[in-house]
Enzyme design. Structure first.
Site, PDB file in Angstrom:
ATOM      1  N   SER A   1      -7.642   3.326   9.683  1.00  0.00           N
ATOM      2  CA  SER A   1      -8.399   3.416   8.436  1.00  0.00           C
ATOM      3  C   SER A   1      -7.681   2.656   7.312  1.00  0.00           C
ATOM      4  CB  SER A   1      -8.571   4.898   8.082  1.00  0.00           C
ATOM      5  OG  SER A   1      -9.020   5.067   6.760  1.00  0.00           O
TER       6      SER A   1
ATOM      7  N   HIS B   1       0.839  -1.191   0.000  1.00  0.00           N
ATOM      8  CA  HIS B   1       0.000   0.000   0.000  1.00  0.00           C
ATOM      9  C   HIS B   1       0.876   1.243   0.000  1.00  0.00           C
ATOM     10  CE1 HIS B   1      -3.410   2.625   0.846  1.00  0.00           C
ATOM     11  NE2 HIS B   1      -2.615   3.244   1.689  1.00  0.00           N
TER      12      HIS B   1
ATOM     13  N   LYS C   1      -8.629  -1.459   5.667  1.00  0.00           N
ATOM     14  CA  LYS C   1      -8.922  -1.748   4.257  1.00  0.00           C
ATOM     15  C   LYS C   1      -8.008  -2.848   3.717  1.00  0.00           C
ATOM     16  CE  LYS C   1      -9.048   2.760   3.617  1.00  0.00           C
ATOM     17  NZ  LYS C   1      -9.516   4.144   3.576  1.00  0.00           N
TER      18      LYS C   1
ATOM     19  N   ARG D   1     -14.915  12.492   9.469  1.00  0.00           N
ATOM     20  CA  ARG D   1     -13.655  13.155   9.863  1.00  0.00           C
ATOM     21  C   ARG D   1     -13.336  14.301   8.914  1.00  0.00           C
ATOM     22  NH1 ARG D   1      -9.914   8.493   9.143  1.00  0.00           N
ATOM     23  NH2 ARG D   1      -8.296  10.038   9.499  1.00  0.00           N
TER      24      ARG D   1
HETATM   25  N1  URA Z   1      -6.244   7.549   3.781  1.00  0.00           N
HETATM   26  C1  URA Z   1      -7.106   6.683   4.317  1.00  0.00           C
HETATM   27  O1  URA Z   1      -7.437   5.671   3.718  1.00  0.00           O
HETATM   28  N2  URA Z   1      -7.615   6.938   5.530  1.00  0.00           N
HETATM   29  C2  URA Z   1      -7.298   8.033   6.237  1.00  0.00           C
HETATM   30  O2  URA Z   1      -7.785   8.203   7.334  1.00  0.00           O
HETATM   31  C3  URA Z   1      -6.395   8.943   5.665  1.00  0.00           C
HETATM   32  C4  URA Z   1      -5.874   8.669   4.427  1.00  0.00           C
END
Ligand code: URA
Ligand code: CA
Length: 437
Positions: free
Chosen positions: A183, A82, A187, A168
């Protein structure tokens, strides 16, 4: 349990338990807890932080809020990479076939999204015939046979993160290390990764502009991954100027092919090796990072990485001849040079401003519905630290119109020439489960 008590607890600097974090994430996903209470909690987290255990619990609660991808029918350790996002970042196109050639299975789910240039999917679609319409079964058997396949994203992954991220965004709580780290990690884990390699960028073109923040984010994500049983490592890399020379979809595919041939820009090769060696090591195909790096250099220089790229393209309906003849990729009708206005050394090439210039040309999406021109983009002829003479070309603009005056103005504003300048250090740090090196 009452949400108001949990907000108060965090506001006063106390730890939330695993059960409390689950209660919050579940309640929010199912609309049982309103936005205003979660906003207050996010602000409390912003000021009071979370410890490693709370961060891991928040990550897993968000993973469990939706569907998860099961890759257990694919053999081997699935290592996902990532990047926190940058300008002209072509590493995925190089790394996917490269680590597959090293024996690490690459089961890639890819998306489009907004940005200066398209996503990996858009870039791959610059290759004539290439498609990602595979069934789930075809995808698994491709990876088992060839070690590499790409499929479009599907499924309702991490709905809690989607909802929380949007909240947010409008409550000034995006810039919180525990919230960003959970976050991103939620994912990756929901997409089925067994092990994770992170490229945390720092500098003008990065989400984390400040290097200290990038270090903290990298450490936070590595700690979460290792706490929840996913071996995780990170590279902290410079994004003050674009990576490599190409910014644009077709141009980046050409650059990736050059790198797979063992050439290409030095910085692109260096970053691919830094990330790739972590992927190969975590994938169990080398006993040390040094051994992994030697293997990858060999695969780039002996043509095996390029062979794997051709096999991958052929498997997904594309024309593998592009690997030998990149003129088969979409080409823009106009090439316009940007001459230097003075002698000196390039001292600044602001990554985000250059990315914006590429987007104005049509290389990226401003909104979800924008149509990308795969052929357009920028080729940098100089990078920070390079000497330049007045009149020499700094950038070649690949455009679909002759009228690029606004793009040229944007580029002049993004590039600075000074009497002296040095190239910035590309790899700023390496984070493993044992800390930063
Ligand atoms: N990218 C993300 O996927 N989440 C965040 O909170 C900030 C950047
Ligand atoms: Ca590039």
């Amino acid at each position: 349990m009452r949400m108001v008590d949990l907000i108060e607890k965090k506001r006063d600097g106390h730890e939330l338990t695993t059960e409390e974090i689950r209660f919050i994430v579940e309640g929010y996903t199912n609309d049982k807890i309103p936005d205003y209470q979660v906003s207050a909690l996010a602000m409390a987290i912003f000021f009071q932080d979370m410890n490693d255990r709370e961060r891991a619990d928040l990550t897993m609660a968000m993973v469990e809020s939706g569907e998860t991808i099961d890759l257990s029918d694919i053999n081997g350790i699935k290592v996902d990479k990532h990047s926190t996002g940058g300008v002209g970042d072509t590493t995925t196109l190089v790394l996917a076939p490269l680590v597959a050639a090293a024996g690490v299975p690459v089961a890639k789910m890819s998306g489009r999204g907004l940005g200066h240039t398209g996503g990996t999917l858009d870039k791959l679609e610059a290759i004539p015939g290439f498609h990602i319409e595979l069934t789930r079964e075809e995808f698994a058997s491709r990876v088992n046979e060839s070690l590499i396949a790409v499929i479009g994203q599907s499924g309702n992954l991490t709905p809690a993160d989607k909802k929380l991220y949007a909240l947010r965004d409008v409550t000034a709580t995006v810039d919180s290390i525990p919230l960003i780290a959970s976050s991103i990690m939620s994912k990756k884990i929901a997409s089925g990764a067994d092990a994770i390699v992170l490229d945390v960028k720092t500098g003008a073109g990065a989400f984390m502009k400040d290097e200290e923040d990038a270090r903290k984010l990298a450490a936070a994500m590595v700690a979460i991954g290792n706490k929840v049983g996913r071996n995780t490592m990170a590279v902290i890399s410079d994004m003050s100027q674009p990576l490599g020379l190409a910014i644009g979809n077709s141009l980046e595919v050409q650059e990736a092919i050059e790198a797979l041939r063992g050439g290409g820009p030095d910085d692109l090769r260096e970053l691919c090796l830094a990330l790739g060696r972590q992927m190969v090591y975590l994938g169990g195909k080398a006993d040390s990072l040094e051994e992994a790096e030697e293997l990858l250099k060999e695969l780039l220089d002996n043509g095996k990485a390029l062979e794997k790229f051709k096999e991958f393209i052929r498997n997904q309906g594309g024309d593998p001849a592009v690997a030998d003849d990149t003129s088969l990729l979409p080409q823009a009708p106009y090439r316009i040079e940007l001459p230097a206005r003075e002698d000196g050394f390039v001292s600044r090439m602001t990554a985000d401003a250059i990315g914006t210039a590429a987007m104005v040309l049509g290389a990226g999406r401003a909104t979800k519905d924008s149509v990308i021109d795969l052929s357009v983009g920028l080729m940098l002829n100089k990078k920070v630290g390079d000497a330049v003479k007045k009149g020499e070309s700094l950038v070649t603009i690949h455009a679909n119109t002759e009228d690029v005056a606004d793009v040229m103005e944007k580029l002049y504003a993004a590039i600075e020439i000074a009497p002296q300048a040095e190239a910035p250090l590309l790899v700023r740090g390496i984070v493993t489960g044992n800390g930063e090196q």
